[in-house]
Design an enzyme around this catalytic site. Structure first.
Site, PDB file in Angstrom:
ATOM      1  N   GLN A 297      48.956  18.954  61.912  1.00  0.00           N
ATOM      2  CA  GLN A 297      48.186  18.208  62.902  1.00  0.00           C
ATOM      3  C   GLN A 297      48.035  18.957  64.226  1.00  0.00           C
ATOM      4  O   GLN A 297      48.764  19.917  64.507  1.00  0.00           O
ATOM      5  CB  GLN A 297      48.852  16.863  63.174  1.00  0.00           C
ATOM      6  CG  GLN A 297      48.751  15.882  62.014  1.00  0.00           C
ATOM      7  CD  GLN A 297      49.258  14.510  62.417  1.00  0.00           C
ATOM      8  OE1 GLN A 297      50.285  14.062  61.973  1.00  0.00           O
ATOM      9  NE2 GLN A 297      48.506  13.842  63.288  1.00  0.00           N
ATOM     10  N   HIS A 298      47.066  18.496  65.012  1.00  0.00           N
ATOM     11  CA  HIS A 298      46.912  18.818  66.439  1.00  0.00           C
ATOM     12  C   HIS A 298      46.345  20.199  66.757  1.00  0.00           C
ATOM     13  O   HIS A 298      45.873  20.406  67.875  1.00  0.00           O
ATOM     14  CB  HIS A 298      48.246  18.689  67.195  1.00  0.00           C
ATOM     15  CG  HIS A 298      48.957  17.400  67.020  1.00  0.00           C
ATOM     16  ND1 HIS A 298      48.354  16.173  67.237  1.00  0.00           N
ATOM     17  CD2 HIS A 298      50.231  17.136  66.628  1.00  0.00           C
ATOM     18  CE1 HIS A 298      49.245  15.219  67.002  1.00  0.00           C
ATOM     19  NE2 HIS A 298      50.376  15.769  66.631  1.00  0.00           N
TER      20      HIS A 298
ATOM     21  N   ASP B  58      49.006  16.154  57.762  1.00  0.00           N
ATOM     22  CA  ASP B  58      50.109  16.248  56.807  1.00  0.00           C
ATOM     23  C   ASP B  58      50.999  15.007  56.804  1.00  0.00           C
ATOM     24  O   ASP B  58      51.441  14.557  55.733  1.00  0.00           O
ATOM     25  CB  ASP B  58      50.940  17.504  57.040  1.00  0.00           C
ATOM     26  CG  ASP B  58      51.397  17.696  58.490  1.00  0.00           C
ATOM     27  OD1 ASP B  58      51.139  16.814  59.342  1.00  0.00           O
ATOM     28  OD2 ASP B  58      52.010  18.741  58.768  1.00  0.00           O
TER      29      ASP B  58
END
EC number: 2.7.1.17
Length: 491
Positions: free
Chosen positions: A87-88, A248
């Site tokens: 992520q991110h 995820d």
């Protein structure tokens, strides 16, 4: 669907890519291909060239197809693919779809000042959680975009597209710029309150919505088909279903059967490079202490993440010259292994903190204290997750719900013993070691068939495994380490 239909669930993590080939009917894992990534950077920087992920995906699929061929299964059996990604991360592309620069990863902490400035600019933590469910911290994409604008303005100005890691791979597969609510909710420019990008927040960070992918209704939505070019690169049939995919953590929840068509308000703890706790819930989280994510299936996924978990403890073991399993209970020693700064509590500039040493202290106790420091930090966050679900952590009925222990640390004897002792909860250790890839497989199968991915994963029994009864909670250690965490958080 053919009787022997297979789908591919891709787990593109910080360190590697896994491509899991899953039988649609049974959920049986037929083959797993793997390929590693290269992460670069120091002094808070963590970067990877997105082209590395694309090459790793191709290599992992090729390795999996080779295993599949050994079972007498041809590539033509593959009917769908979905990507679950770290992520991110901030991926900036030019007009040709090529990366402008290496991606800034989730654990790149250089954007901590920008995160603090964004929090203040909107009026504080509560203003953010009311809109996005989350408060900007260094890991969030909006903070990274601000860092890029301020430190590398030429790169920001060259952006023709802004993507998350899984979005980048989904677009390479399908030719479609798409994401899902789960991963989008980790950007801090998507509102979980409205289920859409927030125009005011995009204005705040100076980002044109036209640069962003379309948000599909769920991670299981079929956003397109495998393009001929991608099919040739991967050795797969063109035209198979490509799901929107997700982050995820959202995929792991699907793999565990957590969601609207499965278990709600049941916690999971992932012991990996980071320590992550989450639960699927119908209650929209709005706590400044949490990341109030959307889930991949239309529910919510309140989540807390600590930066320092298995990797940090392994580093302490290495410094002490010990095997990671050579630990003993820490006794009077307290070690907060915040070697990369910390996200929960929000201490991006922190370092490891050690106290309570005596002449009688052993290396084994110091290592055990590192386990305890990491475990207490993430278990404190678990209590906040349960509150966000509307559950009282102290309620015996809530505490009696098994804590699903996943990630690499779930295979470690001392990790399991430490979490069991400090949580006082029964534990469930799923037998599947590839829950993110399994969840992505369920998204791929749902995109190909129209089934509910959580219900499908529940049928596959990916969340079943070894159950351990609760033991009496070690409150003495809990209170000693908690006091040190609170002192560190207070500055």
């Amino acid at each position: 669907m053919p009787a022997n239909a297979v789908v591919i669930g891709v787990d593109s993590s910080t360190q590697s890519t896994k491509a899991a080939f899953t039988d649609v009917t049974s959920g049986r894992l037929l083959a797993v291909g793997r390929a590693s990534h290269r992460v670069t950077g120091e002094h808070g920087a963590r970067e990877t060239d997105p082209e590395v992920w694309w090459q790793a995906l191709a290599d992992a699929v090729a390795a999996g197809l080779k295993e599949l061929a050994g079972l007498g299964i041809e590539p033509a059996a593959v009917t769908g693919i979905a990507v679950a990604g770290q992520q991110h991360g901030l991926v900036v592309l030019d007009r040709a779809g090529a990366p402008v620069r290496p991606a800034l990863l989730w654990n790149d902490t250089r954007s901590a000042p920008q995160a603090a400035a964004l929090t203040e600019a909107l009026g504080g933590p509560d203003a953010w959680t009311a809109r996005t469910g989350s408060v900007p911290v260094a890991s969030m994409t909006a903070a990274k975009w601000q860092w890029l604008r301020q430190n590398e303005p030429a790169a920001a100005d060259a952006a023709a597209a802004v993507r998350l890691p899984h979005d980048f791979l989904t677009e390479r597969l399908s030719g479609v710029a798409a994401t899902d609510p789960g991963d989008a909710s980790g950007t801090c420019w998507y509102s979980t309150a409205t289920g859409a990008y927030d125009p005011a927040l995009l204005d705040l960070v100076g980002l044109d919505q036209a640069l962003l992918p379309t948000v599909a209704p769920t991670g299981a939505t079929r956003v397109g088909s495998l393009t001929p070019a991608a099919a040739e690169r991967l050795g797969l049939p063109a035209g198979i279903a490509v799901a929107a995919g997700t982050g995820d953590n959202m995929a792991a929840a699907v793999g565990l059967g957590l969601g609207g068509a499965g278990l709600l308000d049941h916690p999971a703890l992932s012991l990996g490079t980071s320590g992550t706790v989450f639960a699927a819930s119908r209650t929209r989280p709005a706590s400044p202490a949490l990341a109030g994510f959307a889930a991949a299936d239309g529910t919510y996924l309140p989540l807390a993440c600590t930066l320092n978990c298995t990797l940090a403890v392994d580093k302490v073991a290495s410094l002490l010259g010990l095997d990671r399993e050579a630990a003993e209970a820490g006794g009077e020693v307290v070690l907060l292994p915040y070697l990369d700064g910390e996200r929960t509590p929000d201490l991006p500039g922190a370092s490891g903190m050690l106290s309570g040493l005596r002449h009688t202290t052993t290396r084994q106790q110091i290592l055990g204290a590192a386990y305890e420091g990491a475990a207490v930090t993430v278990l404190r966050a678990l209590d906040e997750v349960m509150r966000a679900c509307g559950q009282d952590p102290a309620d015996p009925a809530t505490a009696a719900r098994p804590l699903r222990l996943v990630g690499g640390g779930a295979n470690g004897r001392h990790w399991v013993e430490t979490v069991r002792r400090l949580s006082g909860r029964p534990l469930l250790i799923p037998s599947s070691g590839e829950l993110v890839a399994l969840g992505a497989s369920a998204l791929a199968a749902a995109a190909a068939t129209g089934a509910d991915p959580v219900a499908l994963a529940a049928e596959w029994e990916g969340g079943s495994g070894t159950e351990l009864e609760a033991v009496e909670r070690d409150m003495e250690t809990w209170e000693r380490v908690s006091a040190a965490v609170e002192e560190a958080a207070a500055g």
